[in-house]
Design an enzyme around this catalytic site. Structure first.
Site, PDB file in Angstrom:
ATOM      1  N   HIS A 138      -3.811  13.689   1.852  1.00 51.04           N
ATOM      2  CA  HIS A 138      -3.765  12.415   2.575  1.00 51.04           C
ATOM      3  C   HIS A 138      -3.357  12.633   4.029  1.00 51.04           C
ATOM      4  CE1 HIS A 138       0.618  12.387   2.760  1.00 51.04           C
ATOM      5  NE2 HIS A 138       0.610  12.817   1.496  1.00 51.04           N
TER       6      HIS A 138
ATOM      7  N   ASN B 145       6.237  11.989   6.817  1.00 51.69           N
ATOM      8  CA  ASN B 145       5.755  13.344   7.120  1.00 51.69           C
ATOM      9  C   ASN B 145       6.244  13.763   8.502  1.00 51.69           C
ATOM     10  OD1 ASN B 145       2.556  12.680   5.634  1.00 51.69           O
ATOM     11  ND2 ASN B 145       4.139  13.969   4.756  1.00 51.69           N
TER      12      ASN B 145
ATOM     13  N   GLU C 131       1.819  12.495  -6.341  1.00 52.94           N
ATOM     14  CA  GLU C 131       2.632  13.618  -5.866  1.00 52.94           C
ATOM     15  C   GLU C 131       3.690  13.997  -6.885  1.00 52.94           C
ATOM     16  OE1 GLU C 131       3.041  16.328  -4.582  1.00 52.94           O
ATOM     17  OE2 GLU C 131       3.385  16.029  -2.428  1.00 52.94           O
TER      18      GLU C 131
END
Length: 191
Positions: free
Chosen positions: A9, A15, A83
Site C-alpha cells: 500500500h 509510515n 497486516e
C-alpha cells in the site's frame, strides 16, 4: 498456476512517522495516493485481470486506485491479507520497541509462520475465485506480510538483511500446487 503481483500500500502518516501500524486502520496520505498511481502505471502493461486487497483502508484505497487506472475489476477483499498483528506494539516507533522490549516486533506479535499460513491461504482463495479470468492478479497488502512471503518463496534468500519493502513497491510470485515461488521483488536498502 497463477501469477500474483503483491503491491505494498501507499504511504500513511504513521509510515512517515515510523509508527508500527499493524492492524490499526490508518488511511493513505496524499503521498500514498500518488504512490498508488505510480504503482498502477508501473503495472499498466502486465495484462492484469483483477485486483484483490487487504480490507484495511490504506490497502483498499491503494487497490481501488490501481484497479481504476488499469480498468480492471476490484478490489475483492481478503481478510487473510491484513497486516501482521503487532498487538501491544501498534502505535509505537521501532525506537520505542527497542528501548522497552529489545524486540523489533514486540513480545506478543503474530509470528511469521501464522502470517505466512493465512496469507498463502488468502492468495489461494483469490486465485480460485478468479480462475475464470485470463491474466495475472494484483494483491495489495502490507510490508511485513510481503516480507514474510518473499522470505517463504525464496527459501529465506530474500529480502537480504537491511532491505525494506517500500510503499507502492511491486513483487511478483507464482502460486501453484507446490506453493509460492518468487519471480521478482524490489526491496531496497534501509536508510
Amino acid at each position: 498456476m497463477t501469477v500474483i503481483t503483491l503491491v505494498r500500500h501507499g504511504q500513511t502518516d504513521w509510515n512517515m512517522l515510523g509508527r508500527v501500524q499493524g492492524r490499526t486502520d490508518i488511511p493513505l496520505n496524499d503521498t500514498g495516493r500518488a504512490q498508488a498511481r505510480e504503482a498502477a502505471e508501473a503495472l499498466r502493461h502486465g495484462g492484469y485481470a483483477a485486483v484483490v486487497s487487504s480490507p484495511l483502508s490504506r490497502a483498499r484505497e491503494t487497490a481501488e486506485i490501481i484497479a481504476g487506472v488499469l480498468g480492471v475489476p476490484g478490489p475483492a477483499l481478503y481478510d487473510g491479507l491484513v497486516e501482521r498483528d503487532y498487538a501491544s506494539a501498534e502505535g509505537m516507533t521501532s525506537e520505542d520497541l527497542w528501548k522497552l522490549q529489545r524486540r523489533a516486533m514486540g513480545p506478543d506479535a503474530e509470528s511469521d509462520e501464522a502470517v505466512a499460513t493465512r496469507a498463502v491461504a488468502a492468495l489461494r482463495d483469490a486465485a480460485a475465485a478468479h480462475a475464470h479470468v485470463d491474466g495475472p492478479l494484483i494483491a495489495v497488502a502490507h510490508g511485513s506480510l510481503i516480507r514474510v512471503l518473499i522470505a517463504l518463496a525464496s527459501d529465506g534468500e530474500f529480502p537480504r538483511p537491511g532491505e525494506r519493502v517500500e510503499n507502492g513497491s511491486q513483487h511478483a510470485f507464482r502460486l501453484d500446487d507446490d506453493g509460492l515461488s518468487l519471480l521478482s521483488y524490489s526491496a531496497v536498502p534501509a536508510d
